[in-house]
Design an enzyme around this catalytic site. Sequence first.
Site, PDB file in Angstrom:
ATOM      1  N   LYS A  46      26.560 -59.981  33.212  1.00 43.71           N
ATOM      2  CA  LYS A  46      27.106 -59.465  31.960  1.00 43.71           C
ATOM      3  C   LYS A  46      26.364 -60.150  30.820  1.00 43.71           C
ATOM      4  CE  LYS A  46      31.203 -58.962  29.097  1.00 43.71           C
ATOM      5  NZ  LYS A  46      30.442 -59.382  27.891  1.00 43.71           N
TER       6      LYS A  46
ATOM      7  N   PHE B 139      21.478 -50.035  31.516  1.00 49.01           N
ATOM      8  CA  PHE B 139      22.428 -50.100  32.633  1.00 49.01           C
ATOM      9  C   PHE B 139      23.035 -48.758  33.021  1.00 49.01           C
ATOM     10  CE2 PHE B 139      25.011 -51.608  28.902  1.00 49.01           C
ATOM     11  CZ  PHE B 139      25.867 -50.520  28.795  1.00 49.01           C
TER      12      PHE B 139
ATOM     13  N   LYS C 113      34.719 -56.435  35.222  1.00 46.02           N
ATOM     14  CA  LYS C 113      34.099 -57.545  34.496  1.00 46.02           C
ATOM     15  C   LYS C 113      34.660 -58.843  35.075  1.00 46.02           C
ATOM     16  CE  LYS C 113      34.139 -57.048  30.099  1.00 46.02           C
ATOM     17  NZ  LYS C 113      34.653 -57.021  28.698  1.00 46.02           N
TER      18      LYS C 113
END
Length: 259
Positions: free
Chosen positions: A24, A97, A173
């Site tokens: 991330k 992405f 996440k």
Amino acid sequence: MASDSSGTVTEGSLSLNDYFVSEKLDGIRAIWDGVQLKTRQGNPIYAPDWFTRSLPRQTIIEGELWIGRGQFQTLATIIRDKVPNAQQWQAVNFMLFDAPSVAGPFKTRLAALSSLSQHIDEPFIRVIEQRRLERYVQLETLLKRIDTNGGEGVMLHHKNNAYQNGISNGLIKLKTHQDSEAIIVGYEPGKGKYAGKMGAIWVQTSDNIRFKIGSGFSDLERANPPPIGSTVQFRFNGYTDRGIPRFARFIRLRESPDI
């Protein structure tokens, strides 16, 4: 290990073989609509012509504008300029992405994106590395290494996930910490080596919890503290019995809700 999208990820709670795993990045999300770079809210990003001239004219691609770990504030300053500083933009990368205009699940969109990036052939435009992991210990090791090196965490993207603008059940996440935001309501003077400077800030969260943040600031930020009423992002690890974030440390001033 914690997740702020789909709960805590533990060994056996999901099949890692079904996910692509990437770091991330601490950057600014950007969408190339075939003509211009835009923020996730649709506002234009004024990149230099040389930065966008190799991007495709018929395919929408999505990625993160990124300089490096811990460089968000520097990046935000560059991106906000309506007249782009070509020299400063030399440090910016467009880390791709997703390809929203490509039909099919994420694994198909990722393959198309990888092929597209090879044709672009610019060192500052590339696909974020996507890993395939088989064991939970590999995920845990990767997350710890990224965290130790100042990274934000990892993203787990299900191979069959359909594109969705926003939170998706197929996108997780994962971090070793938690992030949140609060408004500055006061200061506390510094002591010792910080005498004459800001020692800590008092903040208030959206649910009216007040507490002090005294770490994470640079010497420059202590000499020129963010103004009262501004919003800051902070990192923490769980809560006390009174609901106060534990080990809160300053990350950055959140100047614009769009980035």
